[in-house]
Scaffold this motif. Structure first.
Motif, PDB file in Angstrom:
ATOM      1  N   THR A 264       0.845  -1.193   0.000  1.00  0.00           N
ATOM      2  CA  THR A 264       0.000   0.000   0.000  1.00  0.00           C
ATOM      3  C   THR A 264       0.877   1.238   0.000  1.00  0.00           C
ATOM      4  O   THR A 264       2.119   1.154   0.040  1.00  0.00           O
ATOM      5  CB  THR A 264      -0.921   0.035   1.237  1.00  0.00           C
ATOM      6  OG1 THR A 264      -0.095   0.153   2.397  1.00  0.00           O
ATOM      7  CG2 THR A 264      -1.768  -1.217   1.347  1.00  0.00           C
ATOM      8  N   GLY A 265       0.202   2.372   0.012  1.00  0.00           N
ATOM      9  CA  GLY A 265       0.926   3.647   0.007  1.00  0.00           C
ATOM     10  C   GLY A 265       0.188   4.619  -0.887  1.00  0.00           C
ATOM     11  O   GLY A 265      -0.669   4.211  -1.684  1.00  0.00           O
ATOM     12  N   PRO A 266       0.514   5.900  -0.778  1.00  0.00           N
ATOM     13  CA  PRO A 266      -0.191   6.885  -1.598  1.00  0.00           C
ATOM     14  C   PRO A 266       0.106   6.722  -3.087  1.00  0.00           C
ATOM     15  O   PRO A 266       1.047   6.009  -3.465  1.00  0.00           O
ATOM     16  CB  PRO A 266       0.353   8.226  -1.070  1.00  0.00           C
ATOM     17  CG  PRO A 266       1.604   7.898  -0.334  1.00  0.00           C
ATOM     18  CD  PRO A 266       1.509   6.489   0.121  1.00  0.00           C
TER      19      PRO A 266
ATOM     20  N   ILE B 107       2.855  -4.081   3.615  1.00  0.00           N
ATOM     21  CA  ILE B 107       4.071  -3.258   3.502  1.00  0.00           C
ATOM     22  C   ILE B 107       3.668  -1.919   2.900  1.00  0.00           C
ATOM     23  O   ILE B 107       3.068  -1.883   1.819  1.00  0.00           O
ATOM     24  CB  ILE B 107       5.127  -3.958   2.621  1.00  0.00           C
ATOM     25  CG1 ILE B 107       5.606  -5.211   3.343  1.00  0.00           C
ATOM     26  CG2 ILE B 107       6.291  -3.029   2.311  1.00  0.00           C
ATOM     27  CD1 ILE B 107       6.423  -6.136   2.491  1.00  0.00           C
ATOM     28  N   LYS B 108       3.959  -0.864   3.636  1.00  0.00           N
ATOM     29  CA  LYS B 108       3.578   0.454   3.144  1.00  0.00           C
ATOM     30  C   LYS B 108       4.790   1.097   2.463  1.00  0.00           C
ATOM     31  O   LYS B 108       5.843   1.248   3.084  1.00  0.00           O
ATOM     32  CB  LYS B 108       3.083   1.320   4.292  1.00  0.00           C
ATOM     33  CG  LYS B 108       2.516   2.635   3.819  1.00  0.00           C
ATOM     34  CD  LYS B 108       1.850   3.402   4.940  1.00  0.00           C
ATOM     35  CE  LYS B 108       1.306   4.718   4.362  1.00  0.00           C
ATOM     36  NZ  LYS B 108       0.879   5.630   5.382  1.00  0.00           N
ATOM     37  N   LEU B 109       4.617   1.444   1.195  1.00  0.00           N
ATOM     38  CA  LEU B 109       5.709   2.084   0.458  1.00  0.00           C
ATOM     39  C   LEU B 109       5.706   3.581   0.733  1.00  0.00           C
ATOM     40  O   LEU B 109       4.648   4.194   0.846  1.00  0.00           O
ATOM     41  CB  LEU B 109       5.571   1.853  -1.045  1.00  0.00           C
ATOM     42  CG  LEU B 109       5.609   0.407  -1.549  1.00  0.00           C
ATOM     43  CD1 LEU B 109       5.767   0.383  -3.059  1.00  0.00           C
ATOM     44  CD2 LEU B 109       6.727  -0.389  -0.910  1.00  0.00           C
ATOM     45  N   GLU B 110       6.909   4.131   0.844  1.00  0.00           N
ATOM     46  CA  GLU B 110       7.052   5.565   1.088  1.00  0.00           C
ATOM     47  C   GLU B 110       7.435   6.255  -0.219  1.00  0.00           C
ATOM     48  O   GLU B 110       8.038   5.638  -1.098  1.00  0.00           O
ATOM     49  CB  GLU B 110       8.149   5.810   2.146  1.00  0.00           C
ATOM     50  CG  GLU B 110       7.852   5.182   3.501  1.00  0.00           C
ATOM     51  CD  GLU B 110       6.595   5.735   4.150  1.00  0.00           C
ATOM     52  OE1 GLU B 110       6.210   6.876   3.827  1.00  0.00           O
ATOM     53  OE2 GLU B 110       5.973   5.003   4.949  1.00  0.00           O
ATOM     54  N   PRO B 111       7.100   7.556  -0.342  1.00  0.00           N
ATOM     55  CA  PRO B 111       7.463   8.260  -1.573  1.00  0.00           C
ATOM     56  C   PRO B 111       8.972   8.249  -1.796  1.00  0.00           C
ATOM     57  O   PRO B 111       9.760   8.282  -0.848  1.00  0.00           O
ATOM     58  CB  PRO B 111       6.967   9.688  -1.324  1.00  0.00           C
ATOM     59  CG  PRO B 111       5.928   9.558  -0.281  1.00  0.00           C
ATOM     60  CD  PRO B 111       6.326   8.398   0.577  1.00  0.00           C
ATOM     61  N   CYS B 112       9.312   8.177  -3.087  1.00  0.00           N
ATOM     62  CA  CYS B 112      10.725   8.152  -3.459  1.00  0.00           C
ATOM     63  C   CYS B 112      11.095   9.555  -3.915  1.00  0.00           C
ATOM     64  O   CYS B 112      10.441  10.112  -4.790  1.00  0.00           O
ATOM     65  CB  CYS B 112      10.906   7.163  -4.608  1.00  0.00           C
ATOM     66  SG  CYS B 112      12.431   7.284  -5.494  1.00  0.00           S
TER      67      CYS B 112
END
Lengths: 254, 192
Positions: free
Chosen positions: B35-37, B184-189
């Motif tokens: 997940t993640g924005p 698992i939450k993905l963070e902005p790159c």
């Protein structure tokens, strides 16, 4: 009509009226119906070039179309959006017209191919068409599922570690070969009409893929039988008669 | 248990990196959510696992002989094609056992005459119900109504219990919470 003079052309066209609508269904699936027109023009150009190069026209036509089918796959990434087919169509047409304009023998053959003089088909052409139709239908039957999958789930082959190119190349070569054979006898536009109109009509009404193929076949055969009878009765060139009958079917059904 | 899929600090992208370094493992009978924005590279990471996107650093390890099924956000182009749901399922080798009851009597209808949700579920089923060890799903709840999401949730749990490993990308928080064992939450790159 059952005299050999008409029987051989009739059987030649009949076999193509079986093969081309089925091939057309897969070209329509791949949104590549313009390929039919491109291969037909290239075959015409190749046949005329073959003639002035002292080769049998059929070899020239089939050779040019098959080379284009292979070449199209090699340049697929650079010639997307139908550009490749447009270039083939224009190139084939230009070569055919220029060769016909500068060579008396080529002029006569050129007229026959653009008019669609099915009655010129001889025993050698019938043998080629018998072999081409049998191979074509067999290959289409074998490739059918892969062609559908490649269109609907393009990643299917890659994630399973399979190569999609044999299917794609096999189909391109088959389409080129079939259109070249058809152009030699039905003419450029007669061949295109049989590839384009039956599946176009069938896909609008058919309830399933299998029914779509069957309806393409039925429409193609019905149009061919009617066009052959009309052309014979009114003593007209076959290609335009076939195109008119198919256009009439198109307007009627659509 | 040996994982079917392992990502070791994988940075994936297309022309340039689109994700932060991601580490994850996925074993049989497990459902992991990503997940993640928007824009953090969830779909890109899935595409890298499927071999479509580029891996800039790190490594993706798959168990030998693992068979993969992939559902992307692209809807199969069926407009104008006389193709039924039954033919679609047969094509991918799907058994259709996971279909909701309200779709069973629509199997012989042309796909382009079904609603968007019905078509989506059939396309999804053609991927989910094929023989595969590892299933990759990208936003599977798009176009589905509440009943469709509930049915899909139950079906994914059944598939996991039967031995599948499932990696799900979704922005639907309720669905992810209901179906996944781990998230698992993905963070902005931050791309310079």
């Amino acid at each position: 009509m059952w005299h050999e003079l008409f029987l051989i052309p009739f059987l030649t066209g009949l076999l193509l009226a079986v093969l081309l609508p089925v091939l057309g269904a897969y070209l329509r699936l791949r949104e590549e119906w313009l390929a039919a027109l491109a291969y037909a023009h290239l075959a015409a150009g190749g046949a005329l070039l073959g003639l002035i190069g002292s080769l049998p026209p059929a070899i020239g036509g089939v050779g040019a179309a098959v080379l284009a089918g292979v070449g199209k796959r090699l340049f697929a990434a650079r010639l997307s959006g139908g550009a490749g087919y447009a270039l083939m169509l224009l190139g084939g047409w230009a070569v055919a017209v220029l060769v016909a304009a500068n060579h008396p023998l080529a002029e006569r053959l050129g007229h026959a191919m653009f008019d669609g003089q099915l009655y010129f088909a001889d025993a050698a052409m019938l043998q080629l068409v018998v072999a081409g139709t049998a191979i074509g239908l067999l290959v289409l039957w074998r490739l059918s599922q892969q062609l559908l999958l490649a269109h609907l789930y393009p990643d299917f082959f890659r994630i399973r570690g399979l190569s999609a190119w044999p299917t794609q190349l096999g189909f391109d070569v088959l389409a080129a070969l079939s259109l070249a054979l058809a152009t030699m006898s039905l003419g450029v536009m007669g061949a295109f009409a049989l590839v384009f109109i039956p599946p176009w009509l069938a896909f609008r009404r058919a309830a399933s893929w299998r029914a779509g193929i069957c309806w393409s076949l039925v429409i193609g055969l019905a149009a061919y039988l009617l066009a052959f009878s009309l052309a014979l009765y009114f003593d007209q060139p076959f290609g335009p008669m076939l195109a008119i009958v198919l256009v009439f079917f198109g307007v009627l059904i659509a | 248990m040996m994982p079917l899929l392992a990502l070791d600090d994988v940075v994936a992208g297309w022309q340039q990196p689109a994700t932060t370094a991601v580490k994850l493992t996925l074993s049989a009978r497990e459902i992991v959510g990503l997940t993640g924005p928007n824009g953090v590279g969830k779909s890109t990471l899935l595409a890298a696992v499927a071999g479509r996107a580029r891996v800039f650093s790190g490594a993706i390890r798959r168990a030998p002989e693992v068979s993969i099924a992939l559902q992307t956000q692209d809807v199969p182009p069926v407009d104008g094609l006389p193709l039924t749901g039954r033919e679609l399922l047969a094509m991918t080798g799907a058994d259709g056992k996971g279909l909701p009851p309200w779709l069973l009597d629509r199997l012989d209808t042309r796909l382009d005459r079904l609603s968007g949700g019905q078509r989506h579920y059939l396309a999804l089923s053609a991927v989910l119900d094929t023989p595969a060890d590892l299933v990759l799903l990208d936003e599977p709840t798009n176009n589905l109504d509440r009943a469709g999401v509930a049915h899909l949730t139950r079906h994914l749990r059944e598939l996991a219990e039967s031995g599948r490993a499932i990696l799900v990308v979704s922005h639907d928080a309720a669905f992810v919470d209901a179906v996944c064992d781990r998230v698992i939450k993905l963070e902005p790159c931050d791309v310079a």
